[in-house]
Scaffold this active site. Structure first.
Site, PDB file in Angstrom:
ATOM      1  CB  ALA A 133      64.149  50.180  82.122  1.00 41.66           C
ATOM      2  CB  CYS A 134      60.812  51.278  85.246  1.00 38.67           C
ATOM      3  SG  CYS A 134      59.264  51.604  86.119  1.00 38.67           S
ATOM      4  CB  THR A 135      60.691  49.039  89.560  1.00 41.63           C
ATOM      5  OG1 THR A 135      60.132  48.109  88.630  1.00 41.63           O
ATOM      6  CG2 THR A 135      59.676  50.118  89.873  1.00 41.63           C
ATOM      7  N   GLY A 136      63.641  48.422  87.681  1.00 35.38           N
ATOM      8  CA  GLY A 136      64.801  47.534  87.583  1.00 35.38           C
ATOM      9  C   GLY A 136      65.915  47.974  88.515  1.00 35.38           C
TER      10      GLY A 136
ATOM     11  CB  ALA B 284      62.398  58.142  86.092  1.00 35.42           C
TER      12      ALA B 284
END
Length: 312
Positions: A100-103, A153
């Site tokens: 998720a996201c910047t993971g 994103a």
């Protein structure tokens, strides 16, 4: 039962926990526990979030998961050795691995994204490409799927990814009901842009904002400068000068971007013919829309549609 392991680490972005709610409501929708969600971390115990509150977690162990999802954070913190090693081994004990996201930075650090399509929060896309040039980054996507690896994103896009996982497991009707319960749009297609044409234009004055809102609500009309100026309560000359000063674009180019965005959304959300899409978004005829797509995307609408259907 489908087991979900959500991987947390100190400073994780609190909104990422919303992914667990999607699985919770899937259980409620089918009236049985299809999903079991574990919050896990390298050492277990309480893990502090980006908002300062702590969440109780289980330590990494030998348990197998159907899906592992690593969350992101606000500061692009470098993952610990233990976290990266756990992710590197994840394909051995999980059917799907997601971020998720910047993971996605952690998945890339573990080598799981090498040669695979991925996405991340648009704000950190340039940094991602500098750190991991071996990863083909789709920086303008809500989420991506490449084999068993899923990436989303930023921020609320992780909800779209979780809904897509549920749709793969339980079907589109369950997912639609979950989305309705959560009061979110029924899963945005993975290929949908992270950006909005109106946000990109970023008008400053109420008058230009009003004109653009009028345009978006009336895309089927010709939308001349005179019409837009009237909506803004300006003369055509004043309107054109102010519009370019605030947006950096001519009114005609901005309206074309709004039409393109609307056309892509229609192609993502249904099976409308190209003729209907062109008519309803104000292009007047398919050939005019085709030329606009070629200018903006380098591909005609039919190719874009096939790509969106493959990604959704």
């Amino acid at each position: 039962m489908i087991s979900i392991g959500i991987i947390l680490f100190p400073g994780f972005q609190a909104l990422s926990l919303a992914t667990g709610t999607v699985f919770e409501y899937a259980n409620l929708e089918v009236e049985r526990q299809v999903y079991r969600v574990d919050l896990i971390s390298e050492h277990g115990g309480p893990v502090s979030s980006s908002l300062g509150f702590a969440v109780q977690t289980r330590p990494f162990g030998s348990e197998r998961y159907d899906t592992l999802l690593v969350v992101g954070d606000n500061d692009l913190a470098v993952g610990s050795v233990g976290l990266i090693d756990y992710l590197r081994r994840a394909p051995d004990f999980a059917r799907r691995v997601a971020s998720a996201c910047t993971g996605s930075f952690h998945l890339a650090a573990a080598g799981l994204l090498d040669g695979r399509r991925a996405t991340t929060h648009w704000y950190h896309a340039r940094e991602f490409k500098q750190r991991y040039p071996q990863v083909p980054l789709d920086e303008d996507r809500i989420f991506t799927l490449d084999g068993p690896i899923w990436t989303s994103a930023g921020m609320t896009a992780s909800i779209d990814l979780a809904l897509a996982l549920v749709e793969q497991d339980l079907g589109v009707e369950v997912t639609r009901q979950v989305a309705r319960s959560l009061v979110v749009y029924h899963r945005r297609a993975g290929g949908q842009s992270q950006f909005s044409a109106l946000l990109e234009l970023d008008p400053k004055s109420d008058r230009i904002q009003t004109a653009l809102a009028f345009a978006r609500q009336n895309l089927r009309q010709p939308l001349s400068v005179e019409q837009l100026a009237q909506a803004a309560h300006l003369s055509p000359r004043q309107f054109s000068r102010l519009f370019r000063a605030e947006t950096g674009q001519s009114p005609a180019k901005a309206i074309e971007h709004l039409r393109l965005e609307a056309a892509r959304l229609m192609m993502e959300s249904g099976w409308h013919s190209i003729d209907i899409v062109a008519r309803d978004t104000g292009f007047a005829d398919p050939e005019r829309m085709r030329r606009a797509f070629l200018r903006a995307y380098g591909q005609p609408p039919q190719v874009i549609r096939r790509s969106l259907q493959l990604q959704s």
